[in-house]
Write a protein that holds these residues in place. Structure first.
Motif, PDB file in Angstrom:
ATOM      1  N   LEU A   1     130.147  48.425  47.956  1.00  0.00           N
ATOM      2  CA  LEU A   1     129.118  47.208  48.009  1.00  0.00           C
ATOM      3  C   LEU A   1     129.083  46.325  46.770  1.00  0.00           C
ATOM      4  N   PRO A   2     129.066  46.764  45.405  1.00  0.00           N
ATOM      5  CA  PRO A   2     128.786  45.986  44.310  1.00  0.00           C
ATOM      6  C   PRO A   2     129.961  45.055  44.217  1.00  0.00           C
ATOM      7  N   ALA A   3     131.139  45.042  44.960  1.00  0.00           N
ATOM      8  CA  ALA A   3     132.482  43.903  44.743  1.00  0.00           C
ATOM      9  C   ALA A   3     131.698  42.708  45.733  1.00  0.00           C
ATOM     10  N   GLN A   4     130.742  43.088  46.506  1.00  0.00           N
ATOM     11  CA  GLN A   4     130.132  41.916  47.333  1.00  0.00           C
ATOM     12  C   GLN A   4     128.965  41.305  46.654  1.00  0.00           C
ATOM     13  N   GLN A   5     128.572  41.682  45.529  1.00  0.00           N
ATOM     14  CA  GLN A   5     127.404  41.454  44.861  1.00  0.00           C
ATOM     15  C   GLN A   5     127.395  40.429  43.586  1.00  0.00           C
ATOM     16  N   PHE A   6     126.644  39.373  43.693  1.00  0.00           N
ATOM     17  CA  PHE A   6     126.500  38.308  42.646  1.00  0.00           C
ATOM     18  C   PHE A   6     125.303  37.958  42.332  1.00  0.00           C
ATOM     19  N   ASP A   7     124.982  37.353  41.294  1.00  0.00           N
ATOM     20  CA  ASP A   7     123.827  37.116  40.836  1.00  0.00           C
ATOM     21  C   ASP A   7     123.899  35.464  40.194  1.00  0.00           C
ATOM     22  N   TYR A   8     122.512  34.912  39.925  1.00  0.00           N
ATOM     23  CA  TYR A   8     122.529  33.431  39.671  1.00  0.00           C
ATOM     24  C   TYR A   8     122.446  33.258  38.003  1.00  0.00           C
ATOM     25  N   LYS A   9     122.920  34.319  37.194  1.00  0.00           N
ATOM     26  CA  LYS A   9     122.827  34.082  35.787  1.00  0.00           C
ATOM     27  C   LYS A   9     123.576  33.049  35.121  1.00  0.00           C
ATOM     28  N   ARG A  10     124.688  32.608  35.678  1.00  0.00           N
ATOM     29  CA  ARG A  10     125.675  31.517  35.146  1.00  0.00           C
ATOM     30  C   ARG A  10     125.053  30.019  35.343  1.00  0.00           C
ATOM     31  N   PHE A  11     124.056  30.129  36.344  1.00  0.00           N
ATOM     32  CA  PHE A  11     123.411  28.773  36.818  1.00  0.00           C
ATOM     33  C   PHE A  11     122.689  28.016  35.580  1.00  0.00           C
ATOM     34  N   ALA A  12     121.989  28.757  34.569  1.00  0.00           N
ATOM     35  CA  ALA A  12     121.130  28.318  33.798  1.00  0.00           C
ATOM     36  C   ALA A  12     122.007  27.322  32.699  1.00  0.00           C
ATOM     37  N   ALA A  13     123.106  27.787  32.333  1.00  0.00           N
ATOM     38  CA  ALA A  13     124.165  26.826  31.583  1.00  0.00           C
ATOM     39  C   ALA A  13     124.227  25.649  32.160  1.00  0.00           C
ATOM     40  N   GLN A  14     124.089  25.497  33.502  1.00  0.00           N
ATOM     41  CA  GLN A  14     124.375  24.105  34.157  1.00  0.00           C
ATOM     42  C   GLN A  14     123.055  23.481  34.435  1.00  0.00           C
TER      43      GLN A  14
ATOM     44  N   THR B   1     119.888  39.191  43.805  1.00  0.00           N
ATOM     45  CA  THR B   1     121.142  39.758  44.140  1.00  0.00           C
ATOM     46  C   THR B   1     121.589  39.204  45.375  1.00  0.00           C
ATOM     47  N   PHE B   2     122.796  38.417  45.198  1.00  0.00           N
ATOM     48  CA  PHE B   2     123.339  37.840  46.522  1.00  0.00           C
ATOM     49  C   PHE B   2     124.354  38.820  46.971  1.00  0.00           C
ATOM     50  N   THR B   3     124.260  39.458  48.195  1.00  0.00           N
ATOM     51  CA  THR B   3     125.459  40.200  48.790  1.00  0.00           C
ATOM     52  C   THR B   3     126.304  39.395  49.818  1.00  0.00           C
ATOM     53  N   ALA B   4     127.386  39.349  49.460  1.00  0.00           N
ATOM     54  CA  ALA B   4     128.188  38.334  50.390  1.00  0.00           C
ATOM     55  C   ALA B   4     128.691  39.231  51.847  1.00  0.00           C
ATOM     56  N   CYS B   5     128.673  38.546  52.859  1.00  0.00           N
ATOM     57  CA  CYS B   5     129.360  39.017  54.011  1.00  0.00           C
ATOM     58  C   CYS B   5     130.721  39.091  54.145  1.00  0.00           C
ATOM     59  N   PRO B   6     131.455  38.133  53.879  1.00  0.00           N
ATOM     60  CA  PRO B   6     133.047  38.281  53.753  1.00  0.00           C
ATOM     61  C   PRO B   6     133.402  39.382  53.174  1.00  0.00           C
ATOM     62  N   LEU B   7     134.330  40.135  53.530  1.00  0.00           N
ATOM     63  CA  LEU B   7     134.825  41.199  53.233  1.00  0.00           C
ATOM     64  C   LEU B   7     133.684  42.469  53.353  1.00  0.00           C
ATOM     65  N   SER B   8     132.590  42.264  53.879  1.00  0.00           N
ATOM     66  CA  SER B   8     131.728  43.463  53.960  1.00  0.00           C
ATOM     67  C   SER B   8     132.255  44.422  55.063  1.00  0.00           C
ATOM     68  N   ASN B   9     133.039  44.048  55.970  1.00  0.00           N
ATOM     69  CA  ASN B   9     133.624  44.606  57.048  1.00  0.00           C
ATOM     70  C   ASN B   9     134.276  45.960  56.357  1.00  0.00           C
ATOM     71  N   ALA B  10     134.901  45.593  55.260  1.00  0.00           N
ATOM     72  CA  ALA B  10     135.763  46.478  54.476  1.00  0.00           C
ATOM     73  C   ALA B  10     134.874  47.557  53.827  1.00  0.00           C
ATOM     74  N   VAL B  11     133.737  47.184  53.466  1.00  0.00           N
ATOM     75  CA  VAL B  11     132.833  48.188  52.888  1.00  0.00           C
ATOM     76  C   VAL B  11     132.380  49.188  54.141  1.00  0.00           C
ATOM     77  N   ILE B  12     132.059  48.735  55.254  1.00  0.00           N
ATOM     78  CA  ILE B  12     131.641  49.628  56.258  1.00  0.00           C
ATOM     79  C   ILE B  12     132.826  50.568  56.717  1.00  0.00           C
ATOM     80  N   ALA B  13     134.146  49.880  56.377  1.00  0.00           N
ATOM     81  CA  ALA B  13     135.322  51.187  56.814  1.00  0.00           C
ATOM     82  C   ALA B  13     135.551  51.716  55.716  1.00  0.00           C
ATOM     83  N   GLY B  14     134.910  52.005  54.491  1.00  0.00           N
ATOM     84  CA  GLY B  14     135.119  52.562  53.457  1.00  0.00           C
ATOM     85  C   GLY B  14     136.192  52.103  52.445  1.00  0.00           C
ATOM     86  N   LEU B  15     136.562  50.758  52.677  1.00  0.00           N
ATOM     87  CA  LEU B  15     137.712  50.153  52.086  1.00  0.00           C
ATOM     88  C   LEU B  15     137.560  49.583  50.730  1.00  0.00           C
ATOM     89  N   ARG B  16     136.189  49.081  50.429  1.00  0.00           N
ATOM     90  CA  ARG B  16     135.517  48.563  49.599  1.00  0.00           C
ATOM     91  C   ARG B  16     134.264  49.147  49.205  1.00  0.00           C
TER      92      ARG B  16
END
Lengths: 426, 99
Positions: free
Chosen positions: A87-100, A70-85
């Motif tokens: 953490l799962p909204a920051q998280q991504f995986d590599y499942k789509r990479f196999a199709a390529q 799981t990749f957790t993105a830093c951009p907008l993570s300050n909004a997570v710290i401030a309770g505005l967002r």
């Protein structure tokens, strides 16, 4: 991504990819690959590069090496710290990479043999490459700030690599009593996301203003100037008067040591005891850069501005936060922009052609409040062996922009995140 | 047809047509646009998709951002970094791309 019916070309590519994966070494089968590229690091830089390579030339065999599923993105993570967002909204995986037909290897890379052109994984597996891309992002320099160890970061989070650290800081803010003192420290240049500490200060101030209004925030800074400074300082005066105190270097802002036992930060001018402490410590390129011999004494990686090839080791390219990219800041947008230029250069180099002179862009949005966004943009080109600003272009949001424009830029900050993560992980 | 024969045929075809480059890469500056402008219309963002768009529209928009004729937030600042030729080349490349 659009799906196309299987063509003979696709069949051919698949055969090539399969041959490479299974390690068939017969020359007849090995021939269709246009080269082997290993990319280490699955963040905005590395993941963008792996996907761009396959888009440009599907015959290139691409392996992405990343320690975490799981990749957790830093951009907008300050909004997570401030309770505005969340953490799962920051998280991504590599499942789509196999199709390529990108091979994703979930393992830490622990070494590089530049002479043998292999990447060494923690289980001893060696991945051969024709060209290697290192996109390791940053690591905290645990030797740079007395008292600030990995254990100390569990008490005084840096939250500069998103994930558990982000949530730790958020929870500390949530459980702090109203009237508590929050102390942040910002490092000297260079570091990941130059406007980041000030966006964070803004959103923590927003949290305090709305949830714990008797509290205060002190920002201890190892610099006298910072990104979008005028815009931030004006916005703080307008939105958070008497709530944020910024202490620059010249007023004693540089933190010389921290003590996690007492939650204190010490400067040359005094000691600050915090209810919540956020230590944005000095940084350097991720460890694999040093192991591969591509980091210089500064801890960062000098590169060629056209190909991103290391100036210290041939056939190794460094992109994203780890690279010394001249005027380009260490941002997700810059990392993505560099990744695509590097991918194009790699495709050309593997085909025996000369890479084109690139032009790159950066755009960074910062949220000063949920509906108040500001931005900085730049355009870059190779000049004098570095990436330099294209003169007359770029700059920050106007000082006198209307509230509507600030709201629009806040919307664009969110829209940008959707667009870039859609390209990189979608 | 066996893949190796097919490949050989492709190579001969490429050589015989005298293609300048086997590698089709985006022109200078173009790759950066998808940092904001979505690569697919399936991605919902406030930014105009460029893929498959009429090149004249793209050229006009960027030139107007550059001159200040069209109000922008960041595009006015970014457009100033590109020449007319670069803008035209980028617009033509995006127009030819498929979603």
């Amino acid at each position: 991504m659009t799906r196309h019916p299987v063509s003979r070309r696709d069949f051919l590519r698949r055969t090539a990819a399969t041959a490479a994966t299974l390690g068939f070494a017969t020359p007849a089968l090995a021939q269709p690959t246009a080269g082997r590229v290993v990319v280490v690091g699955g963040g905005f830089a590395g993941a963008s590069c792996a996907r761009a390579l396959k888009r440009i030339d599907p015959r290139i065999t691409v392996t992405l090496v990343e320690a975490n599923a799981t990749f957790t993105a830093c951009p907008l993570s300050n909004a997570v710290i401030a309770g505005l967002r969340d953490l799962p909204a920051q998280q991504f995986d590599y499942k789509r990479f196999a199709a390529q037909r990108i091979t994703v290897t979930l393992a830490p890379a622990v070494g590089v043999n530049a002479d043998a052109r292999t990447v060494i994984l923690n289980d001893g597996v060696r991945l051969p490459y024709d060209r290697l891309v290192l996109a390791p992002g940053i690591e905290i320099r645990w030797d740079a700030l007395p008292g600030y160890t990995e254990a100390a970061a569990e008490r005084m989070p840096h939250a500069w690599r998103a994930g558990d650290q982000t949530m730790l800081l958020r929870k500390q803010l949530e459980s702090m009593e109203d009237g508590g003192l929050v102390v942040m420290s910002a490092p000297a240049n260079p570091f990941r996301c130059p406007p980041g500490p000030y966006e964070r200060a803004s959103l923590i101030a927003h949290f305090l203003k709305t949830r714990k209004p008797k509290s205060k925030l002190i920002v201890l800074d190892a610099k006298d100037a910072f990104s979008k400074q005028g815009l931030f300082l004006n916005a703080w005066k307008e939105l958070y008067p008497d709530l944020i105190e910024w202490v620059p270097l010249s007023k004693g802002g540089s933190v010389t040591s921290v003590d996690p036992k007492t939650n204190t930060l010490t400067t040359e001018f005094g000691i600050h005891k915090a209810a919540v402490a956020n230590v944005i410590a000095p940084q350097r390129a991720g460890r694999i850069a040093e192991l591969a011999g591509v980091a210089d004494k500064s801890g960062w990686c000098p590169i060629d501005p056209v190909t991103f090839e290391s100036k210290l080791r041939p056939n190794i390219h460094v992109i994203g936060d780890a690279a010394i990219a001249g005027a380009m800041p260490k941002s997700a947008f810059a990392a993505n922009s560099q990744a695509k230029v590097c991918a194009a250069a790699l495709a050309k180099l593997l085909a025996g052609e000369k890479p084109d002179e690139p032009k790159l862009i950066n755009t960074c949005y910062s949220l000063v409040a949920p509906d108040y966004g500001i931005s900085v943009a730049g355009v870059y080109e190779p000049r004098g062996g570095l990436l330099a600003d294209v003169k007359g272009a770029g700059g920050v949001s106007p000082a006198n922009a209307s509230p509507d424009v600030r709201t629009l830029e806040a919307n664009f900050a969110n829209g940008w995140f959707t667009a870039i993560t859609g390209e990189v992980f979608g | 047809m066996k893949p190796s024969i097919f490949l050989a045929a492709c190579v001969v075809l490429c050589l015989s047509t005298g293609a300048a480059s086997a590698i089709d890469v985006a022109p200078a500056g173009a790759a950066a646009c998808s940092g904001c402008h979505p690569v697919s219309r399936a991605i919902e963002t406030p930014f105009t998709p460029l893929v498959g768009r009429n090149p004249t529209e793209i050229v006009t928009a960027i030139q107007e951002f550059r001159s200040g004729q069209r109000p922008g937030t960041v595009m006015d600042r970014i457009a100033k970094g590109f020449t007319d030729d670069e803008i035209k080349t980028i617009a033509a490349w995006y127009a030819a791309q498929k979603d």
